[in-house]
Design a protein around this motif. Structure first.
Motif, PDB file in Angstrom:
ATOM      1  N   ALA A  18      36.487  31.562  45.681  1.00 39.29           N
ATOM      2  CA  ALA A  18      34.738  31.303  45.015  1.00 39.29           C
ATOM      3  C   ALA A  18      34.452  31.910  44.252  1.00 39.29           C
ATOM      4  O   ALA A  18      34.832  33.375  44.140  1.00 39.29           O
ATOM      5  CB  ALA A  18      33.671  31.250  46.177  1.00 39.29           C
ATOM      6  N   ASP A  19      34.188  31.741  43.214  1.00 39.34           N
ATOM      7  CA  ASP A  19      33.478  32.352  41.628  1.00 39.34           C
ATOM      8  C   ASP A  19      32.885  33.492  41.932  1.00 39.34           C
ATOM      9  O   ASP A  19      31.822  33.332  42.750  1.00 39.34           O
ATOM     10  CB  ASP A  19      33.679  31.466  40.992  1.00 39.34           C
ATOM     11  CG  ASP A  19      33.127  32.314  39.684  1.00 39.34           C
ATOM     12  OD1 ASP A  19      34.159  32.229  38.369  1.00 39.34           O
ATOM     13  OD2 ASP A  19      31.893  32.431  39.192  1.00 39.34           O
ATOM     14  N   SER A  20      32.975  34.892  41.780  1.00 38.03           N
ATOM     15  CA  SER A  20      32.374  36.021  42.034  1.00 38.03           C
ATOM     16  C   SER A  20      31.170  35.387  41.274  1.00 38.03           C
ATOM     17  O   SER A  20      29.965  36.137  41.978  1.00 38.03           O
ATOM     18  CB  SER A  20      32.951  37.196  41.261  1.00 38.03           C
ATOM     19  OG  SER A  20      32.751  37.297  39.860  1.00 38.03           O
ATOM     20  N   ALA A  21      31.232  34.900  40.285  1.00 36.14           N
ATOM     21  CA  ALA A  21      29.336  34.324  39.448  1.00 36.14           C
ATOM     22  C   ALA A  21      28.409  33.564  39.690  1.00 36.14           C
ATOM     23  O   ALA A  21      27.741  33.665  40.787  1.00 36.14           O
ATOM     24  CB  ALA A  21      29.385  35.164  38.083  1.00 36.14           C
ATOM     25  N   THR A  22      29.162  33.121  40.092  1.00 34.86           N
ATOM     26  CA  THR A  22      28.462  31.273  41.135  1.00 34.86           C
ATOM     27  C   THR A  22      28.512  31.010  42.008  1.00 34.86           C
ATOM     28  O   THR A  22      27.521  30.349  42.905  1.00 34.86           O
ATOM     29  CB  THR A  22      29.606  30.216  39.684  1.00 34.86           C
ATOM     30  OG1 THR A  22      30.236  29.542  40.107  1.00 34.86           O
ATOM     31  CG2 THR A  22      28.975  30.095  37.899  1.00 34.86           C
ATOM     32  N   GLY A  23      29.858  31.620  43.422  1.00 37.29           N
ATOM     33  CA  GLY A  23      30.190  31.336  43.749  1.00 37.29           C
ATOM     34  C   GLY A  23      30.371  29.687  44.931  1.00 37.29           C
ATOM     35  O   GLY A  23      30.445  29.455  45.687  1.00 37.29           O
ATOM     36  N   PHE A  24      30.871  29.191  43.096  1.00 34.08           N
ATOM     37  CA  PHE A  24      31.454  27.468  43.209  1.00 34.08           C
ATOM     38  C   PHE A  24      33.049  27.915  42.777  1.00 34.08           C
ATOM     39  O   PHE A  24      34.062  28.512  43.387  1.00 34.08           O
ATOM     40  CB  PHE A  24      31.868  27.026  41.709  1.00 34.08           C
ATOM     41  CG  PHE A  24      29.836  26.684  41.473  1.00 34.08           C
ATOM     42  CD1 PHE A  24      29.480  25.615  42.339  1.00 34.08           C
ATOM     43  CD2 PHE A  24      29.337  26.540  40.296  1.00 34.08           C
ATOM     44  CE1 PHE A  24      27.825  24.624  42.249  1.00 34.08           C
ATOM     45  CE2 PHE A  24      27.861  26.576  39.604  1.00 34.08           C
ATOM     46  CZ  PHE A  24      28.139  25.304  40.805  1.00 34.08           C
ATOM     47  N   PRO A  25      33.455  26.693  44.368  1.00 32.00           N
ATOM     48  CA  PRO A  25      35.056  26.786  44.289  1.00 32.00           C
ATOM     49  C   PRO A  25      35.604  27.594  43.690  1.00 32.00           C
ATOM     50  O   PRO A  25      35.662  26.425  42.631  1.00 32.00           O
ATOM     51  CB  PRO A  25      35.010  26.138  45.893  1.00 32.00           C
ATOM     52  CG  PRO A  25      33.981  25.109  45.666  1.00 32.00           C
ATOM     53  CD  PRO A  25      33.074  25.974  45.010  1.00 32.00           C
ATOM     54  N   VAL A  26      37.214  27.799  44.059  1.00 32.12           N
ATOM     55  CA  VAL A  26      37.593  27.799  43.157  1.00 32.12           C
ATOM     56  C   VAL A  26      39.714  26.663  43.486  1.00 32.12           C
ATOM     57  O   VAL A  26      39.599  27.495  44.692  1.00 32.12           O
ATOM     58  CB  VAL A  26      38.702  29.528  42.492  1.00 32.12           C
ATOM     59  CG1 VAL A  26      39.730  29.078  41.599  1.00 32.12           C
ATOM     60  CG2 VAL A  26      37.415  30.020  42.122  1.00 32.12           C
TER      61      VAL A  26
END
Length: 107
Positions: A18-26
């Motif tokens: 997950a993206d470190s800033a947004t928490g959205f899945p990568v």
């Protein structure tokens, strides 16, 4: 991700990226093992004798049927900086990791 129990003497690593800033899945990122050191920059060299995976839409990945031991896990994604992390695979267990790469500025 859910995986079946590993075979005798083997283990598995499952996780989410997950993206470190947004928490959205990568999703669409390569996840693999390397002989390269944890301290390093750029893409690592994959170990061909061990399994690799690509993250799914939920950021999940699974690396199955691994001999017990200590490994360096690496990631590669166009929009995020590469990561490397040491993981310990335990025989008869499924170990879980959460990877939080930083987004490359401007992408």
């Amino acid at each position: 991700p859910t995986v079946p129990p590993p075979a005798d003497g083997r283990g598995a690593v499952v996780g989410v990226m997950a993206d470190s800033a947004t928490g959205f899945p990568v999703w669409g990122a390569a996840v693999y093992f390397t002989h390269d050191t944890v301290i390093g920059t750029g893409r690592a060299t994959p170990r061909r004798e061990l399994p690799a995976d690509t993250t799914r839409r939920d950021g999940g990945f699974a690396l199955r049927d691994l001999p017990a031991g200590r490994y360096t896990l690496a990631t590669d994604d166009l929009d995020h900086f590469p990561m490397r992390r040491v993981v310990v695979v335990h025989a008869g267990q499924v170990d879980t990791v959460v990877l939080r790469p930083r987004r490359v500025v401007g992408r």
